[in-house]
Write a protein that holds these residues in place. Structure first.
Motif, PDB file in Angstrom:
ATOM      1  N   ARG A 166       0.743  -1.097  -0.451  1.00 33.72           N
ATOM      2  CA  ARG A 166       0.204  -0.057  -0.137  1.00 33.72           C
ATOM      3  C   ARG A 166       1.052   0.936  -0.209  1.00 33.72           C
ATOM      4  O   ARG A 166       0.625   2.061  -0.559  1.00 33.72           O
ATOM      5  CB  ARG A 166      -0.909  -0.084   1.215  1.00 33.72           C
ATOM      6  N   HIS A 167       2.177   1.818   0.727  1.00 33.57           N
ATOM      7  CA  HIS A 167       2.567   2.637   0.566  1.00 33.57           C
ATOM      8  C   HIS A 167       3.369   2.787  -0.620  1.00 33.57           C
ATOM      9  O   HIS A 167       3.786   3.867  -1.112  1.00 33.57           O
ATOM     10  CB  HIS A 167       4.107   2.033   1.603  1.00 33.57           C
ATOM     11  N   LEU A 168       3.730   1.614  -1.395  1.00 31.84           N
ATOM     12  CA  LEU A 168       4.300   1.675  -2.630  1.00 31.84           C
ATOM     13  C   LEU A 168       2.613   2.770  -3.783  1.00 31.84           C
ATOM     14  O   LEU A 168       2.979   3.035  -4.736  1.00 31.84           O
ATOM     15  CB  LEU A 168       5.059   0.625  -3.088  1.00 31.84           C
ATOM     16  N   ASP A 170       0.340   4.388  -3.221  1.00 31.65           N
ATOM     17  CA  ASP A 170      -0.445   4.816  -2.548  1.00 31.65           C
ATOM     18  C   ASP A 170       0.887   6.191  -2.894  1.00 31.65           C
ATOM     19  O   ASP A 170       0.382   7.874  -2.892  1.00 31.65           O
ATOM     20  CB  ASP A 170       0.150   5.368  -0.973  1.00 31.65           C
ATOM     21  N   LEU A 171       2.813   5.965  -3.300  1.00 28.93           N
ATOM     22  CA  LEU A 171       3.358   6.871  -3.558  1.00 28.93           C
ATOM     23  C   LEU A 171       3.527   7.460  -5.471  1.00 28.93           C
ATOM     24  O   LEU A 171       3.322   7.712  -5.597  1.00 28.93           O
ATOM     25  CB  LEU A 171       4.392   6.791  -3.538  1.00 28.93           C
ATOM     26  N   GLY A 172       1.957   6.446  -5.114  1.00 25.45           N
ATOM     27  CA  GLY A 172       1.918   6.213  -7.172  1.00 25.45           C
ATOM     28  C   GLY A 172       2.630   5.376  -8.284  1.00 25.45           C
ATOM     29  O   GLY A 172       2.151   6.182  -9.655  1.00 25.45           O
ATOM     30  N   HIS A 173       3.078   4.456  -7.684  1.00 31.12           N
ATOM     31  CA  HIS A 173       3.063   3.709  -8.101  1.00 31.12           C
ATOM     32  C   HIS A 173       2.272   2.431  -9.014  1.00 31.12           C
ATOM     33  O   HIS A 173       1.058   2.771  -8.408  1.00 31.12           O
ATOM     34  CB  HIS A 173       4.019   2.420  -7.944  1.00 31.12           C
ATOM     35  N   ASP A 174       2.157   2.396 -10.166  1.00 29.18           N
ATOM     36  CA  ASP A 174       1.397   1.247 -10.940  1.00 29.18           C
ATOM     37  C   ASP A 174       0.627   0.590 -10.492  1.00 29.18           C
ATOM     38  O   ASP A 174      -0.416  -0.165 -10.182  1.00 29.18           O
ATOM     39  CB  ASP A 174       0.929   1.536 -12.838  1.00 29.18           C
ATOM     40  N   THR A 175       2.146  -0.514 -10.099  1.00 25.41           N
ATOM     41  CA  THR A 175       1.922  -1.826  -9.949  1.00 25.41           C
ATOM     42  C   THR A 175       3.252  -2.273  -9.164  1.00 25.41           C
ATOM     43  O   THR A 175       4.352  -0.572  -8.735  1.00 25.41           O
ATOM     44  CB  THR A 175       1.752  -3.137 -10.820  1.00 25.41           C
ATOM     45  N   VAL A 176       3.451  -3.061  -8.530  1.00 26.70           N
ATOM     46  CA  VAL A 176       4.544  -3.584  -7.213  1.00 26.70           C
ATOM     47  C   VAL A 176       4.979  -4.677  -7.820  1.00 26.70           C
ATOM     48  O   VAL A 176       3.924  -5.508  -7.534  1.00 26.70           O
ATOM     49  CB  VAL A 176       4.127  -3.252  -5.489  1.00 26.70           C
TER      50      VAL A 176
END
Length: 340
Positions: A166-168, A170-176
């Motif tokens: 969720r942190h990633l 919330d930073l705006g990344h499309d996926t992880v």
């Protein structure tokens, strides 16, 4: 004891009461008895005490992988907490996680004088063997997959992994992307499942899973592969050691952290703050897990408990400098150049 009584000028029963910490002895008499003990070099026989009381004041601990930072920190907390309660710890390490090794550890434990057992091991290794313990010996397992079969204390693995993903997002990344631990590890599987579920719930497509073996070397190999994925802007590594190797590989391939790729680890090892850049990671409170293992097993002993419960220690996301918003997209940069 008779010699101590003679030197102190008291009865053997009074020496016994002082030796065992029982009330009903004046402070002056207690000092006389302790002085006589020191003079004669008298020490109570713990084996005889155990036979008389029916308890040994000793906890057995069975664990796999003493090289694991998490296991070592949990074990340290168990030993410290046990000592505060007046208990010693007998350690039985399992060198290789095979059925024979696990069975051998429990067999040796049955021959030793222990009042209870704490198991720091994934439960599938314990379930794979026939475990036989003396009647009344309580067990606590540090693995949340033990369910209702044992009393459980563990970190909330799922919650920690969700916080990382969720942190990633919330930073705006499309996926992880996810650098997972080995297939045989239930902890790795729980973190991988939480990663996938969190992305799916957010309406994102999970990328192909990349697997390591907990080591920095496996993280480096995975990082060489991920460095070639131009759409990879965020990676959640299942532990900090793999994240360390990942950071090195990305750096060698010219992918800047966090400008081009953000990285989150799991564990918060002491060195995580000294990575380059300092690593954003999920902090596991291993000391609290160890303390609660001791508290849980002592509670079961004192209350002759047969019911099993689960205690999950909440993790904490520690944000440092390895995560940031994703870089501008190529089409956005092109639009800026071609605009009026």
């Amino acid at each position: 004891m008779a010699d101590v009584a003679r030197v102190a000028g008291v009865s053997s029963q009074t020496v016994s009461r002082v030796s065992n910490g029982f009330p009903g002895v004046t402070e002056e008499t207690r000092r006389q008895v302790l002085a006589a003990m020191r003079e004669l070099g008298y020490r109570p026989n713990s084996a005889a005490r155990a036979l008389k009381r029916g308890e040994f004041r000793t906890l057995g601990v069975i664990t796999f992988s003493l090289s694991s930072m998490g296991n070592i920190r949990t074990l340290e907390a168990i030993a410290t907490s046990a000592a505060r309660e007046g208990y010693a710890v007998t350690l039985l390490p399992v060198a290789v996680p095979t059925q024979d090794e696990v069975h051998g550890a429990f067999s040796r434990l049955g021959e030793l004088a222990v009042d209870a057992v704490i198991v720091i091991m994934e439960i599938h290794l314990l379930d794979a063997v026939t475990v036989s313990l003396p009647p009344g010996v309580q067990v606590v397992v540090a693995d949340s997959d033990a369910g209702d079969r044992y009393t459980v204390v563990d970190t909330d693995q799922v919650g920690g992994a969700r916080d990382a993903v969720r942190h990633l997002l919330d930073l705006g990344h499309d996926t992880v992307w996810h650098l997972a631990g080995p297939e045989g590890s239930f902890a790795a599987q729980r973190r991988a499942n939480a990663w996938r579920d969190t992305l799916t719930e957010a309406g994102r497509v999970p990328p192909p899973l990349v697997r390591g073996d907990w080591s920095a070397e496996s993280g480096y190999r995975a990082g060489l592969r991920l460095a070639g994925e131009q759409h990879c802007t965020a990676v959640f590594a299942a532990n900090d050691q793999m994240a360390l190797g990942l950071l090195r590989a990305l750096h060698e391939r010219g992918r800047r952290i966090p400008d081009d790729v953000s990285v989150v680890g799991f564990d918060d090892i002491p060195e995580a703050a000294s990575f380059l850049p300092p690593l954003t990671t999920v902090h596991q409170d291993f000391a609290e897990v160890g303390r609660l293992c001791v508290a849980g097993v002592l509670s079961k002993m004192r209350n002759a408990g047969t019911e099993h419960g689960t205690t999950l220690v909440p993790p904490r996301l520690v944000v440092r400098h390895s995560t940031a918003p994703p870089p501008p997209r190529e089409d956005a940069r092109a639009g800026q150049v071609q605009g009026p």
